[in-house]
Design a protein around this motif. Structure first.
Motif, PDB file in Angstrom:
ATOM      1  N   MET A   8       0.856  -1.180   0.000  1.00 45.95           N
ATOM      2  CA  MET A   8       0.000   0.000   0.000  1.00 45.95           C
ATOM      3  C   MET A   8       0.891   1.227   0.000  1.00 45.95           C
ATOM      4  N   ASP A   9       0.429   2.276  -0.650  1.00 46.71           N
ATOM      5  CA  ASP A   9       1.222   3.496  -0.741  1.00 46.71           C
ATOM      6  C   ASP A   9       0.303   4.702  -0.555  1.00 46.71           C
ATOM      7  N   ILE A  10       0.663   5.581   0.350  1.00 47.63           N
ATOM      8  CA  ILE A  10      -0.073   6.830   0.551  1.00 47.63           C
ATOM      9  C   ILE A  10       0.811   7.949   0.019  1.00 47.63           C
ATOM     10  N   VAL A  11       0.282   8.719  -0.931  1.00 48.13           N
ATOM     11  CA  VAL A  11       1.059   9.806  -1.534  1.00 48.13           C
ATOM     12  C   VAL A  11       0.265  11.107  -1.507  1.00 48.13           C
ATOM     13  N   GLU A  12       0.939  12.178  -1.767  1.00 47.05           N
ATOM     14  CA  GLU A  12       0.333  13.506  -1.864  1.00 47.05           C
ATOM     15  C   GLU A  12      -0.332  13.960  -0.567  1.00 47.05           C
ATOM     16  N   VAL A  13       0.294  13.674   0.563  1.00 46.26           N
ATOM     17  CA  VAL A  13      -0.179  14.179   1.848  1.00 46.26           C
ATOM     18  C   VAL A  13       0.803  15.258   2.280  1.00 46.26           C
ATOM     19  N   ALA A  14       0.311  16.475   2.378  1.00 49.98           N
ATOM     20  CA  ALA A  14       1.152  17.610   2.762  1.00 49.98           C
ATOM     21  C   ALA A  14       0.468  18.363   3.895  1.00 49.98           C
ATOM     22  N   PRO A  15       0.707  17.964   5.139  1.00 49.17           N
ATOM     23  CA  PRO A  15       0.008  18.604   6.260  1.00 49.17           C
ATOM     24  C   PRO A  15       0.244  20.109   6.352  1.00 49.17           C
ATOM     25  N   HIS A  16       1.401  20.567   5.927  1.00 44.60           N
ATOM     26  CA  HIS A  16       1.683  22.006   6.015  1.00 44.60           C
ATOM     27  C   HIS A  16       0.856  22.821   5.017  1.00 44.60           C
ATOM     28  N   LEU A  17       0.252  22.168   4.024  1.00 47.06           N
ATOM     29  CA  LEU A  17      -0.588  22.868   3.058  1.00 47.06           C
ATOM     30  C   LEU A  17      -2.083  22.722   3.374  1.00 47.06           C
ATOM     31  N   ASP A  18      -2.401  21.951   4.386  1.00 54.56           N
ATOM     32  CA  ASP A  18      -3.792  21.682   4.747  1.00 54.56           C
ATOM     33  C   ASP A  18      -4.013  22.132   6.192  1.00 54.56           C
ATOM     34  N   GLY A  60      -6.570  22.398   8.043  1.00 50.09           N
ATOM     35  CA  GLY A  60      -7.530  21.631   8.820  1.00 50.09           C
ATOM     36  C   GLY A  60      -7.121  20.184   9.027  1.00 50.09           C
ATOM     37  N   TYR A  61      -6.000  19.774   8.456  1.00 50.73           N
ATOM     38  CA  TYR A  61      -5.481  18.407   8.551  1.00 50.73           C
ATOM     39  C   TYR A  61      -6.446  17.353   8.010  1.00 50.73           C
ATOM     40  N   THR A  62      -7.326  17.753   7.106  1.00 50.10           N
ATOM     41  CA  THR A  62      -8.284  16.818   6.533  1.00 50.10           C
ATOM     42  C   THR A  62      -7.576  15.714   5.749  1.00 50.10           C
ATOM     43  N   THR A  63      -6.621  16.087   4.924  1.00 54.78           N
ATOM     44  CA  THR A  63      -5.891  15.109   4.122  1.00 54.78           C
ATOM     45  C   THR A  63      -5.123  14.152   5.012  1.00 54.78           C
ATOM     46  N   THR A  64      -4.492  14.667   6.039  1.00 58.22           N
ATOM     47  CA  THR A  64      -3.717  13.839   6.950  1.00 58.22           C
ATOM     48  C   THR A  64      -4.611  12.850   7.679  1.00 58.22           C
ATOM     49  N   MET A  65      -5.749  13.306   8.148  1.00 58.05           N
ATOM     50  CA  MET A  65      -6.662  12.428   8.872  1.00 58.05           C
ATOM     51  C   MET A  65      -7.262  11.359   7.953  1.00 58.05           C
ATOM     52  N   ASN A  66      -7.548  11.703   6.701  1.00 64.22           N
ATOM     53  CA  ASN A  66      -8.048  10.717   5.749  1.00 64.22           C
ATOM     54  C   ASN A  66      -6.980   9.681   5.421  1.00 64.22           C
ATOM     55  N   ILE A  89      -4.826   4.104   6.242  1.00 61.85           N
ATOM     56  CA  ILE A  89      -3.762   3.214   6.716  1.00 61.85           C
ATOM     57  C   ILE A  89      -4.294   2.285   7.809  1.00 61.85           C
ATOM     58  N   LEU A  90      -5.007   2.835   8.782  1.00 67.40           N
ATOM     59  CA  LEU A  90      -5.532   2.009   9.870  1.00 67.40           C
ATOM     60  C   LEU A  90      -6.548   0.986   9.382  1.00 67.40           C
ATOM     61  N   GLU A  91      -7.403   1.388   8.443  1.00 65.03           N
ATOM     62  CA  GLU A  91      -8.387   0.450   7.891  1.00 65.03           C
ATOM     63  C   GLU A  91      -7.682  -0.677   7.141  1.00 65.03           C
TER      64      GLU A  91
END
Length: 68
Positions: free
Chosen positions: A10-20, A22-28, A33-35
């Motif tokens: 599995m690969d998670i890409v394009e997560v940039a917490p400093h650009l979000d 509300g941390y919506t992308t990070t939380m998603n 990952i947890l699921e």
């Protein structure tokens, strides 16, 4: 999905917490990952399908009384 199919990576890409702010992308991404890890763990232990509930957490089935 990871519980029902033999996922090997599995690969998670394009997560940039400093650009979000509300941390919506990070939380998603965290949720995905947890699921995935939960599904892989359930498959490796041979647990039932997607409607599985741990009996120690879920309690008795509806209609069954546990107190006198």
């Amino acid at each position: 999905m990871c519980h029902e199919t033999p996922v090997v990576g599995m690969d998670i890409v394009e997560v940039a917490p400093h650009l979000d702010p509300g941390y919506t992308t990070t939380m998603n991404a965290r949720r995905a990952i947890l699921e995935a890890l939960t599904g892989i763990a359930m498959r490796s232990r041979g647990l039932p399908g997607p409607a599985y509930l741990d009996p120690t957490v879920a309690g008795p089935p509806p209609g069954q009384q546990t107190w006198p």
